[in-house]
Write an enzyme that holds these catalytic residues in place. Structure first.
Site, PDB file in Angstrom:
ATOM      1  CB  SER A  10      -8.838  16.083  32.406  1.00  0.00           C
ATOM      2  OG  SER A  10      -7.673  16.386  33.109  1.00  0.00           O
ATOM      3  CB  SER A  11     -14.786  17.622  32.489  1.00  0.00           C
ATOM      4  OG  SER A  11     -14.565  18.969  32.882  1.00  0.00           O
ATOM      5  CG  ASP A  24      -5.336  18.071  32.237  1.00  0.00           C
ATOM      6  OD1 ASP A  24      -4.503  17.502  32.975  1.00  0.00           O
ATOM      7  OD2 ASP A  24      -6.002  19.058  32.599  1.00  0.00           O
ATOM      8  CD  GLU A  56     -19.470  20.763  32.543  1.00  0.00           C
ATOM      9  OE1 GLU A  56     -19.443  21.954  32.930  1.00  0.00           O
ATOM     10  OE2 GLU A  56     -20.280  20.332  31.701  1.00  0.00           O
ATOM     11  N   GLY A  57     -15.679  20.353  36.697  1.00  0.00           N
ATOM     12  CA  GLY A  57     -15.260  21.019  37.917  1.00  0.00           C
ATOM     13  C   GLY A  57     -14.755  20.105  39.004  1.00  0.00           C
ATOM     14  CE  LYS A  58     -18.256  17.228  40.809  1.00  0.00           C
ATOM     15  NZ  LYS A  58     -18.800  17.889  42.013  1.00  0.00           N
ATOM     16  CB  ALA A 117      -8.439  17.203  28.600  1.00  0.00           C
ATOM     17  CB  ALA A 118     -12.808  14.051  28.418  1.00  0.00           C
TER      18      ALA A 118
END
EC number: 2.7.1.46
Length: 986
Positions: A648-649, A694, A643-645, A651-652
């Site tokens: 697109s955590s 995303d 997360e936060g990188k 969207a996944a």
């Protein structure tokens, strides 16, 4: 048929002359040929070896006047960019140069030579043209191998273009001229051969014992030893003392004379006899090939291996290694970083269990002798079935998702007797007796779907299997981890079916924040993905958590559908690990509640706001598709997308959740439509004003391809193959990114303000010109085109305005900044449905409006360049476009110190490179919504580039104290993955 290992080579009464052709691919083929040739010569025959390998490979083992070496290279094998990367296009081009263009001259020369030596028999390992030359000379031939070049090259043709396919056809036709194939263990499908005889492993013999070797090297028996065996490649690698566990010693093959090694690394002599060294070691570290695998199995030495890109012999050999508990896979990054310790310690704990024959050289020589004197060794009884089976696997290989491992079905057994039964050397179980198509793990039957060789999916399935025994390991867990695992342990009814979906994160290669302005974008699905497991249960049979059960009982009514979610990773994100609600809370009478009401519902508790990404998919399905949920739902969410990188955590999670829920309810939703539905979750329920790229990438992407999409709103225009020589990496800055953040939101508002201004300016020019011309068309409008101005006056997306048009008409009229209150007073609305203008805030307008107009042009240029001729100029231009994008983000106010530092480190690597270096990096940019997150880097696909990425990682840590994550590799989107329908074995 199969020849057992009790055969031998007895001297023949007839003296024979063998011509033995050896492929130019590596030493492994030459070293196994030595074993067969040695036995043929011992039986009294002459052997003429046609090879490009050095003489000492043969003469060090065979000192006999009956050995003749002819230095000719008639094929080229696979061209390697470095020790671990095959260049597919270069391999095909080299084969054309070596074997196709001079084919007529080769055949003429070889026929003449075969007659000149009075050859009785031709053997090939596994040179295609040798079989055709033998047929033209009227001489019988046999191949001895575990793979053939038509199989290896077939996938290269799929990647490089169909104009190369005649290569594969010609190779297969050449092989068809030989009588049969002597097939070695760990084999690939080879349908070109008419018949097959299976033999045991062909392995070089040992000259010295383990004790003798260690004594000569001065190594005590109690010292753990690893042999580093990469075929002469490590001379340029940075070997580190701390790579080895304490007290270990590493023996290095192929080190240069000038290379200095750490004190716990020992340079082996160039003529060191490798089989003796391997047998005297405790484990081996290297790349998979027939020679290394056969010797590791034979001498029961654990093998720590690093995968090679695009060499399709490897999965079959890897299966054999792992079946016999002899293999441990090391990821490339850990090899280069020197993170060897856990792999080596794991390796020495293995108990290799190969007990099959290792005298395949002797047996192959016997078969060759008997065939040459006229005895019939092969049986074509099962030839048709075997060739059909091989053709099916070959066809499957060609159609698989690019970048995905070859998944070898259980029914593809490794060897067979004349009755078609497994012959003991098989590491793969036979199909069950009823020929069921059900694929199985140890714990689940996969009733529908395909794991597609994805290791993270296998890992997820294994974690599911452990849930009902979670209480056994509670003591070793942290409190929060224990809570989520314990909750997950009571989540599913193991007698019912479970549906599993998978969706990857994405690396924004080009396009980024221009998506909501209608730009073309290029996105790559990354290796890291989210898995979601869903189970439907009748409300009366649902296993409820205690508080959910109490809530239901308090209502004093019949059980109603309940949603229960467990999300792993809560200890990292500081959020609640579980969420539950009555699904009736999503209803307002007989209609679903509004998105606004849902957003407020999930925002009540910050620790549970994350549930909006998962549960929100249910409300969107209810609202948009009219789905009614009458059963309770249990969901387990496990995401490896951090997360936060900026990858697109969210969207996944959305795409995996909706895919799994849809599968469980029998809904068929097109991947594009599913992505648009998931965007509604994020825009309207979560409240993040993101574009759709995303979700589109996570849903519609394919491995090792860039998804090309025009975001108006979501038109996929194709999938762009990533060329063999190009590689993309993501490097995380450690600065948390959020599309819900103020900077992203204000830049989006500024872009929409700019669009509104451009439309207003175009409308004003039109109205003024028409009124001043008394109904006629002014001269300046005739030159410019009234249609163009009319189009711009109704501009739907900023990206439909070209850069030159923007500069000519509008650039000088757009203000740098504007107060929200002043904009509303003049223009009323900015026409963005997902953001609201703050009247008291001053917004940047010119840079946010300019960025998508130019970014769309950059993306189109990037896409065209990516398919152009390979050159340094091409890579430099591609990298330059990334740099331009990065600085445009900064102009919008979406940069950060961390991402700027990473881009500067890439620039430093690029411009300070040595003239002699083979690989380098060419460009970098901030990605996604900016303001931190991940940087995308483009470079040459080589080990040198990977080393430079790791060097940047270490330099960034030295400067900031933060060790960045590196995103490398790709995987299929949710649409390509589909779903798994599984049932637990009780």
């Amino acid at each position: 048929m199969r020849i057992d290992d009790n055969e031998g080579v007895s001297a023949s009464s007839k003296h024979l002359v063998f011509a033995y052709y050896v492929t130019g691919h590596g030493f492994g083929h030459a070293t196994r040929v030595v074993e067969v040739v040695r036995h043929l010569i011992a039986a009294g025959h002459d052997v003429h070896v046609v090879t490009g390998a050095p003489d000492f490979v043969f003469t060090s083992e065979i000192q006999s006047p009956r050995l003749f070496i002819r230095k000719v290279l008639l094929d080229c094998g696979a061209v390697q960019a470095d020790a671990l990367t095959v260049d597919r296009l270069a391999s095909l081009e080299k084969y054309v140069e070596t074997a196709v263009v001079p084919r007529a001259a080769i055949l003429e020369t070889e026929v003449e030579w075969l007659h000149s030596i009075k050859a009785d028999f031709v053997v090939s390992d596994v040179v295609p043209v040798a079989c055709r030359a033998a047929a033209d000379a009227g001489i019988r031939s046999v191949c001895v191998t575990n793979f053939s070049w038509d199989f290896i090259y077939a996938e290269y043709v799929m990647a490089a273009g169909y104009h190369h396919r005649s290569i594969v056809w010609q190779i297969a036709e050449d092989y068809s001229h030989c009588e049969f194939l002597i097939r070695l263990p760990g084999y690939c499908p080879m349908p070109a051969f008419r018949d097959v005889i299976d033999v045991p492993l062909v392995v070089r013999r040992l000259h010295k014992s383990r004790k003798e070797v260690r004594k000569e090297l001065g190594i005590a028996e109690d010292v753990n030893v690893v042999i580093l065996n990469f075929g002469g490649q490590p001379s340029g690698w940075n070997l580190k003392e701390e790579s080895l566990p304490t007290g270990w010693l590493c023996l290095v093959c192929g080190a240069s004379e000038t290379q200095e090694l750490p004190p716990n690394f020992v340079k082996l002599a160039k003529d060191a006899y490798t089989p003796d060294i391997i047998a005297a070691s405790d484990c081996m570290l290297g790349k998979i090939g027939y020679g290394t695998v056969s010797e590791a199995l034979s001498f029961k030495v654990p093998f720590v291996f690093v995968r090679r890109d695009y060499f399709n012999e490897e999965p079959f050999l890897r299966n054999m290694l792992e079946f016999y508990q002899c293999g441990v896979e090391m990821i490339r990054r850990d090899l280069l970083m020197g993170q060897w310790k856990p792999y080596l310690e794991r390796a020495v704990s293995l108990k290799p269990c190969y007990e099959g024959g290792i005298n395949g050289g002797e047996i192959a020589a016997h078969i060759l002798q008997e065939t040459a004197i006229g005895r019939h060794c092969a049986s074509d009884k099962l030839s048709g079935a075997r060739r059909l089976r091989d053709a099916i696997i070959l066809g499957y290989q060609l159609q698989r998702v690019p970048g995905r491992d070859i998944a070898i079905p259980e029914w593809y057994s490794r060897a067979e007797t004349e009755l078609g039964q497994s012959a003991g050397s098989s590491p793969t179980a036979q199909a069950n007796e009823n020929n069921s198509l059900v694929e199985s793990t140890d714990d689940f039957d996969i009733l529908q779907g395909d794991v597609q060789g994805l290791s993270d999916t296998w890992t997820f399935l294994k974690s599911l299997a452990k849930l009902d025994a979670i209480h056994d390991s509670e003591k070793s867990m942290e409190k929060k981890t224990m809570r989520e695992r314990k909750a997950a342990g009571g989540l599913f009814n193991w007698e019912e079916e479970i549906f599993v979906a998978r969706a990857p994160g994405r690396l924004d290669v080009m396009g980024g924040i221009a998506d909501y302005s209608g730009s073309l974008v290029l996105q790559m699905p990354i290796r890291e993905a989210c898995h979601v497991a869903v189970q439907r249960n009748h409300p009366g049979k649902h296993r409820l958590w205690k508080h959910a059960q109490a809530r239901q009982q308090a209502k004093e009514q019949v059980p109603t559908p309940v949603l229960q979610i467990v999300s792993y990773g809560s200890e990292i994100s500081n959020r609640a690990p579980t969420f539950d609600m009555d699904l009736s809370d999503f209803m307002d009478g007989d209609k679903p509640i509004s998105y606004e009401k849902a957003r407020k519902f999930f925002a009540q508790d910050p620790a549970q706001k994350w549930a909006a990404y998962v549960a929100g998919t249910i409300l969107v399905l209810m609202t948009e598709l009219g789905v009614r949920f009458e059963d309770s739902l249990s969901l387990l969410v496990s995401s490896a997308v951090p997360e936060g990188k900026g990858v697109s955590s969210s969207a996944a999670v959305e795409v995996a959740s909706m895919s799994a829920i849809a599968a469980a309810h029998g809904l068929t939703i097109d991947p594009r439509d599913l992505a648009i539905l998931c965007q509604k979750v994020e825009n309207h329920i979560v409240g993040a004003p993101c574009g759709v790229m995303d979700q589109m990438t996570s849903s519609c992407g394919e491995a090792n391809k860039l998804l090309a999409m025009i975001c108006q709103p979501a038109e996929v225009v194709g999938l762009v193959e990533i060329p063999n020589h190009v590689r993309f990496w993501g490097i995380d800055s450690g600065i948390r990114h959020s599309v819900g953040g103020a900077d992203y939101r204000s830049v989006r508002v500024g872009a929409y303000m700019g669009r509104k201004m451009i439309k207003s300016i175009a409308s004003s020019i039109l109205s003024q010109s028409v009124s001043s011309a008394n109904g006629g068309i002014p001269e300046e409008l005739e030159d410019e085109g009234i249609d163009l101005l009319e189009t711009e006056a109704s501009l739907d997306y900023l990206c439909n305005l070209s850069p030159h048009r923007y500069e000519a008409r509008y650039a000088d009229k757009i203000p740098d900044t504007m107060l929200g209150e002043a904009f509303i007073e003049q223009y009323s609305e900015h026409d963005d449905p997902v953001t609201v203008i703050d009247e008291k805030r001053s917004y940047s307008v010119r840079a946010p409006a300019r960025h998508p107009i130019y970014e769309n042009f950059r993306v189109k240029t990037f896409k065209a360049l990516l398919t152009s001729a390979t050159s340094d100029e091409q890579l430099t231009a591609l990298g330059g476009l990334l740099y331009q994008c990065h600085y445009s983000y900064s102009a919008c106010g979406l940069g950060s110190d961390g991402t700027n530092r990473l881009v500067q480190l890439v620039q430093g690597m690029q411009h300070n490179k040595s003239k002699t270096e083979d690989g380098t990096l060419y460009g970098a940019k901030i990605t996604g919504g900016g303001s931190g997150g991940t940087v995308c880097v483009i470079g040459r696909n080589s080990l040198r580039s990977s080393q430079q990425i790791l060097d940047i990682q270490q330099r960034y840590k030295a400067a900031t104290g933060y060790l960045p994550l590196i995103f490398e590799g790709s995987s299929p989107g949710a649409g390509k993955f589909g779903y798994l329908r599984i049932r637990r074995r009780i």
